[in-house]
Design a protein around this motif. Sequence first.
Motif, short mmCIF file in Angstrom:
data_model
loop_
_atom_site.label_atom_id
_atom_site.label_comp_id
_atom_site.label_asym_id
_atom_site.label_seq_id
_atom_site.Cartn_x
_atom_site.Cartn_y
_atom_site.Cartn_z
N VAL A 1 0.85 -1.19 0.00
CA VAL A 1 0.00 0.00 0.00
C VAL A 1 0.89 1.24 0.00
O VAL A 1 1.79 1.37 0.83
CB VAL A 1 -0.94 0.03 1.22
N LEU A 2 0.62 2.14 -0.94
CA LEU A 2 1.39 3.37 -1.08
C LEU A 2 0.47 4.55 -0.81
O LEU A 2 -0.54 4.73 -1.49
CB LEU A 2 1.97 3.46 -2.49
N PHE A 3 0.82 5.35 0.19
CA PHE A 3 -0.04 6.45 0.61
C PHE A 3 0.51 7.82 0.22
O PHE A 3 1.69 8.11 0.42
CB PHE A 3 -0.18 6.46 2.15
N ASP A 4 -0.38 8.67 -0.25
CA ASP A 4 -0.12 10.10 -0.25
C ASP A 4 -0.20 10.54 1.22
O ASP A 4 -0.71 9.78 2.06
CB ASP A 4 -1.19 10.81 -1.08
N VAL A 5 0.29 11.73 1.55
CA VAL A 5 0.29 12.16 2.96
C VAL A 5 -0.74 13.26 3.21
O VAL A 5 -1.78 13.04 3.83
CB VAL A 5 1.70 12.62 3.39
N ASP A 6 -0.46 14.48 2.76
CA ASP A 6 -1.35 15.61 3.03
C ASP A 6 -2.69 15.42 2.33
O ASP A 6 -2.75 15.22 1.11
CB ASP A 6 -0.71 16.92 2.56
N GLY A 7 -3.76 15.47 3.11
CA GLY A 7 -5.09 15.28 2.57
C GLY A 7 -5.54 13.84 2.55
O GLY A 7 -6.72 13.57 2.35
N THR A 8 -4.59 12.92 2.76
CA THR A 8 -4.92 11.49 2.76
C THR A 8 -4.78 10.90 4.16
O THR A 8 -5.72 10.29 4.68
CB THR A 8 -3.99 10.73 1.79
N LEU A 9 -3.62 11.07 4.78
CA LEU A 9 -3.39 10.59 6.15
C LEU A 9 -3.41 11.72 7.17
O LEU A 9 -3.83 11.53 8.31
CB LEU A 9 -2.04 9.88 6.22
N ILE A 10 -2.92 12.89 6.77
CA ILE A 10 -2.86 14.04 7.68
C ILE A 10 -3.64 15.21 7.10
O ILE A 10 -3.53 15.53 5.91
CB ILE A 10 -1.39 14.45 7.92
N ASP A 11 -4.45 15.84 7.95
CA ASP A 11 -5.24 17.00 7.55
C ASP A 11 -4.38 18.25 7.74
O ASP A 11 -4.22 18.73 8.85
CB ASP A 11 -6.50 17.09 8.39
N ALA A 12 -3.81 18.75 6.64
CA ALA A 12 -2.88 19.88 6.73
C ALA A 12 -3.43 21.13 6.05
O ALA A 12 -2.69 22.09 5.82
CB ALA A 12 -1.54 19.50 6.12
N VAL A 13 -4.72 21.16 5.74
CA VAL A 13 -5.30 22.28 5.00
C VAL A 13 -5.11 23.59 5.76
O VAL A 13 -4.67 24.60 5.20
CB VAL A 13 -6.80 22.04 4.71
N SER A 14 -5.45 23.61 7.06
CA SER A 14 -5.33 24.85 7.82
C SER A 14 -3.87 25.28 7.94
O SER A 14 -3.56 26.48 7.93
CB SER A 14 -5.95 24.69 9.22
#
Length: 222
Positions: free
Chosen positions: A14-27
């Motif tokens: 399994v290959l994950f993106d990070v921002d927006g997928t595992l961690i909410d970094a929008v703010s």
Amino acid sequence: MTTEPGRPGRTKYVLFDVDGTLIDAVSNQRRVWGIWAERYGLDADEVYQVALRTRPMETFAQVASGQDPRECLTTLHELEDEDVRSGVYAAFDGASELLHGLPPGSWALVTSNYEHRVRGRFLRTGLPAPGVIVDAAAVEEGKPSPVPYLQAAARLGAEPGDCLVVEDAPSGVRSGLRAGMTVWGVNAAIAVEGVHRHFVSLREAVPHILAFASGSHGNAAA
């Protein structure tokens, strides 16, 4: 229904993106770009709307064409590093359970950010970091090129057809599809074009991702 390229009876990855997928970094991203805009006397909201659609150097060309782009990038990187040290981060619901539930060596992170920031964010949120992180510095071509995901698979010793990509953004989805991998979308109300399966939230996807990793998933996507 879309047929997935995964092959049964083989080790799955399994290959994950990070921002927006595992961690909410929008703010955090909005805050960093807001401070950056103030430094250059620009409207923060206008700059952020451009930054959402383009890479940093392209953003600078559009919103600060009279400035040295290298200086702009240095300032942005300093602000991002400070945000990793002092900002408040949150992992999406289900992220910790999911990553702890995957076999060691079976997953990796593929990000357009930089590894030291990703590791810092994982420490802040308590998420376990994998042995393989393919970041912006590791590849000459970023998403939507297939190169980042292909490199992650190679470093894991995996065949592309045995890999599941978990993404939230169109460029990442295209990257995974071009790499010949199964691609599932998460954390979006509407499915990104091309995904084999779509989940409104990461939490909803957790049992299905764990089933894929165990080799017990089906070959058809809903």
